[in-house]
Design a protein around this motif. Structure first.
Motif, PDB file in Angstrom:
ATOM      1  N   PRO A   7    -117.569  17.883  81.754  1.00 52.60           N
ATOM      2  CA  PRO A   7    -118.095  17.338  80.508  1.00 52.60           C
ATOM      3  C   PRO A   7    -118.219  15.829  80.624  1.00 52.60           C
ATOM      4  CG  PRO A   7    -115.782  17.898  80.262  1.00 52.60           C
ATOM      5  CD  PRO A   7    -116.196  18.357  81.626  1.00 52.60           C
ATOM      6  N   GLN A   8    -119.254  15.292  80.082  1.00 51.95           N
ATOM      7  CA  GLN A   8    -119.498  13.854  80.224  1.00 51.95           C
ATOM      8  C   GLN A   8    -118.994  13.070  79.026  1.00 51.95           C
ATOM      9  OE1 GLN A   8    -120.407  12.349  83.057  1.00 51.95           O
ATOM     10  NE2 GLN A   8    -120.263  14.388  83.946  1.00 51.95           N
ATOM     11  N   GLY A   9    -118.181  13.683  78.192  1.00 51.93           N
ATOM     12  CA  GLY A   9    -117.550  12.934  77.109  1.00 51.93           C
ATOM     13  C   GLY A   9    -118.413  12.830  75.861  1.00 51.93           C
ATOM     14  N   GLN A  10    -119.576  13.446  75.891  1.00 52.66           N
ATOM     15  CA  GLN A  10    -120.460  13.373  74.733  1.00 52.66           C
ATOM     16  C   GLN A  10    -120.408  14.685  73.967  1.00 52.66           C
ATOM     17  OE1 GLN A  10    -121.947  10.650  73.657  1.00 52.66           O
ATOM     18  NE2 GLN A  10    -120.966   9.629  75.382  1.00 52.66           N
ATOM     19  N   PRO A  11    -119.986  14.632  72.710  1.00 56.93           N
ATOM     20  CA  PRO A  11    -120.004  15.876  71.934  1.00 56.93           C
ATOM     21  C   PRO A  11    -121.438  16.321  71.669  1.00 56.93           C
ATOM     22  CG  PRO A  11    -119.392  13.994  70.553  1.00 56.93           C
ATOM     23  CD  PRO A  11    -119.495  13.487  71.948  1.00 56.93           C
ATOM     24  N   LEU A  12    -121.619  17.627  71.551  1.00 60.15           N
ATOM     25  CA  LEU A  12    -122.952  18.169  71.288  1.00 60.15           C
ATOM     26  C   LEU A  12    -123.378  17.904  69.844  1.00 60.15           C
ATOM     27  CD1 LEU A  12    -122.596  21.554  73.196  1.00 60.15           C
ATOM     28  CD2 LEU A  12    -123.799  19.492  73.936  1.00 60.15           C
ATOM     29  N   THR A  13    -122.387  17.941  68.961  1.00 61.16           N
ATOM     30  CA  THR A  13    -122.701  17.692  67.555  1.00 61.16           C
ATOM     31  C   THR A  13    -121.654  16.728  67.011  1.00 61.16           C
ATOM     32  OG1 THR A  13    -121.279  19.527  66.928  1.00 61.16           O
ATOM     33  CG2 THR A  13    -123.631  20.005  67.125  1.00 61.16           C
ATOM     34  N   VAL A  14    -122.035  15.975  66.002  1.00 60.10           N
ATOM     35  CA  VAL A  14    -121.057  15.109  65.346  1.00 60.10           C
ATOM     36  C   VAL A  14    -120.777  15.713  63.982  1.00 60.10           C
ATOM     37  CG1 VAL A  14    -120.596  12.818  64.432  1.00 60.10           C
ATOM     38  CG2 VAL A  14    -121.812  13.082  66.599  1.00 60.10           C
ATOM     39  N   PRO A  69    -113.049  21.686  72.573  1.00 64.03           N
ATOM     40  CA  PRO A  69    -113.031  20.771  71.422  1.00 64.03           C
ATOM     41  C   PRO A  69    -114.313  19.972  71.250  1.00 64.03           C
ATOM     42  CG  PRO A  69    -111.488  20.044  73.140  1.00 64.03           C
ATOM     43  CD  PRO A  69    -111.974  21.407  73.527  1.00 64.03           C
ATOM     44  N   MET A  70    -115.070  19.741  72.348  1.00 60.96           N
ATOM     45  CA  MET A  70    -116.311  18.985  72.188  1.00 60.96           C
ATOM     46  C   MET A  70    -117.360  19.770  71.396  1.00 60.96           C
ATOM     47  SD  MET A  70    -116.556  16.825  75.728  1.00 60.96           S
ATOM     48  CE  MET A  70    -115.080  15.929  76.292  1.00 60.96           C
ATOM     49  N   ARG A 109    -111.346  11.121  68.540  1.00 63.72           N
ATOM     50  CA  ARG A 109    -110.952  10.947  69.933  1.00 63.72           C
ATOM     51  C   ARG A 109    -109.464  11.195  70.113  1.00 63.72           C
ATOM     52  NH1 ARG A 109    -113.152   8.752  74.380  1.00 63.72           N
ATOM     53  NH2 ARG A 109    -114.931   7.743  73.449  1.00 63.72           N
ATOM     54  N   ASN A 110    -108.658  10.743  69.168  1.00 65.51           N
ATOM     55  CA  ASN A 110    -107.211  10.809  69.347  1.00 65.51           C
ATOM     56  C   ASN A 110    -106.547  12.025  68.715  1.00 65.51           C
ATOM     57  OD1 ASN A 110    -107.047   8.555  70.972  1.00 65.51           O
ATOM     58  ND2 ASN A 110    -107.085   7.190  69.200  1.00 65.51           N
ATOM     59  N   ALA A 111    -107.336  13.008  68.318  1.00 65.51           N
ATOM     60  CA  ALA A 111    -106.734  14.203  67.736  1.00 65.51           C
ATOM     61  C   ALA A 111    -105.896  14.903  68.801  1.00 65.51           C
ATOM     62  CB  ALA A 111    -107.835  15.134  67.239  1.00 65.51           C
ATOM     63  N   LYS A 167    -114.218  14.104  70.783  1.00 64.31           N
ATOM     64  CA  LYS A 167    -114.563  13.322  71.968  1.00 64.31           C
ATOM     65  C   LYS A 167    -113.445  13.381  73.004  1.00 64.31           C
ATOM     66  CE  LYS A 167    -116.762   9.432  71.336  1.00 64.31           C
ATOM     67  NZ  LYS A 167    -118.200   9.535  71.623  1.00 64.31           N
ATOM     68  N   GLY A 168    -113.790  13.015  74.223  1.00 63.72           N
ATOM     69  CA  GLY A 168    -112.781  12.931  75.272  1.00 63.72           C
ATOM     70  C   GLY A 168    -111.746  11.875  74.925  1.00 63.72           C
ATOM     71  N   GLN A 169    -110.513  12.055  75.415  1.00 59.01           N
ATOM     72  CA  GLN A 169    -109.471  11.092  75.089  1.00 59.01           C
ATOM     73  C   GLN A 169    -108.551  10.823  76.272  1.00 59.01           C
ATOM     74  OE1 GLN A 169    -106.499  12.518  72.187  1.00 59.01           O
ATOM     75  NE2 GLN A 169    -107.404  14.548  72.388  1.00 59.01           N
TER      76      GLN A 169
END
Lengths: 204, 204
Positions: free
Chosen positions: B2-9, A191-192, B20-22, A197-199
């Motif tokens: 994974p460090q919680g950072q998405p590669l793309t927004v 999903p990232m 985040r809450n999906a 984002k992480g949740q």
């Protein structure tokens, strides 16, 4: 979904019982998710059988996997207070291992990782635990901080019925050759990648 | 790791919080070990956050994974008696689901599997749980007992913040396309290949 039946019966002179009770060295590697999570799932099963569990996390940050740590501390309490399951110890490198007085800021990560391995190999020699999770342990091996050769030797000579699960990407070939069970987790979709984002409850 | 950072927004008009809450749909597939084990490891983390956990095992035999079931029942008790973690329900197809009076010997497995899915889709419509494990659920899909199309539709339209993890080999392509997180577990080496047998605390 293995059904417990081996495909071949080796001509190794061992009884079925000896083959059944051979201590396992498992490696979870590859770029996908689930390496540590599956190791903790295995530890859950071992805990339920009353095994003595010890987790050693070779991670710098304490931010990740706090959910598992917290759940296993509860399971350890269940053992200590109600005699259910097995005892649990959870150690993390973080800013220094719990058994040492050194603080992370004073020492380098390579030395801290080596201290962790030295303690684990002492415990393996003493047959202290039944089930060890060496989480993210492939990284200090990969970076040359800890000798793969020594690790394989110590694990290969371990006595008793001590099971060991090692997780992390890029497991060295020598370790893979020494392991009984090697699973590679491959990312098919994450999903990232889609910007998520992480949740809570999922990543921690 | 994974460090919680998405590669793309993504330019999807969603806030970071919404992304985040999906709710997550995860699939663990492939021929290797660790698919279910990693799902239960995820459930452990979710439990620790107080999520309401429901496991549905689409397996005929009750012999496997009794360790996880027993450990999760203890975790559920911890919630019910001490308010720690979240509530846990554990259902297995076995010889008939717990909520039905039908016995496995009287009905066929396909019908029992369909009953299981019907119950799950009712619960999803009611938003009954926070975290669902549909263990070995790919098999009734693969065998055509349950419509993949319907499953993808029900899951795609689910409300609230219900996370779903599906495990099993040969996940159908339509399910993989609908999932957010897909991990393939590949067997690199397995002790049963060397004639070793399953053992206590490892396989059960």
């Amino acid at each position: 979904m293995p059904q417990g039946q081996p495909l071949t019966v080796p001509n190794d002179g061992l009884t079925t019982k000896a083959r059944r009770n051979a201590p396992l060295l498992a490696v979870h590697t590859g770029p996908g998710k689930g390496k540590s999570t599956a190791a903790f799932g295995m530890a859950l099963r071992a805990w339920n059988q009353g095994f003595d569990i010890a987790v050693f996390q070779f991670v710098k940050s304490a931010k990740w996997k706090v959910g598992e740590e917290s759940a296993f501390r509860e399971l350890g309490k269940l053992h200590d207070e109600h005699g259910v399951g097995g005892p649990v110890q959870w150690h993390k490198m973080g800013s220094g291992w719990s058994w040492t007085r050194k603080q992370g800021s004073e020492v380098d990560h390579a030395e801290t990782a080596r201290d962790g391995w030295a303690e684990i190999s002492r415990r393996i020699a003493e047959e202290r635990h039944d089930f060890y999770v060496l989480d993210e342990f492939t990284y200090p091996l990969k970076w040359g901080w800890i000798s793969v050769h020594e690790v394989v030797e110590v694990l290969g000579n371990r006595g008793g019925n001590q099971h060991v699960v090692i997780t992390g990407r890029d497991a060295p070939q020598e370790l893979i050759e020494a392991a009984d069970l090697v699973t590679e987790m491959t990312k098919v979709k994450h999903p990232m990648d889609a910007g998520r984002k992480g949740q809570r409850g999922i990543e921690w």
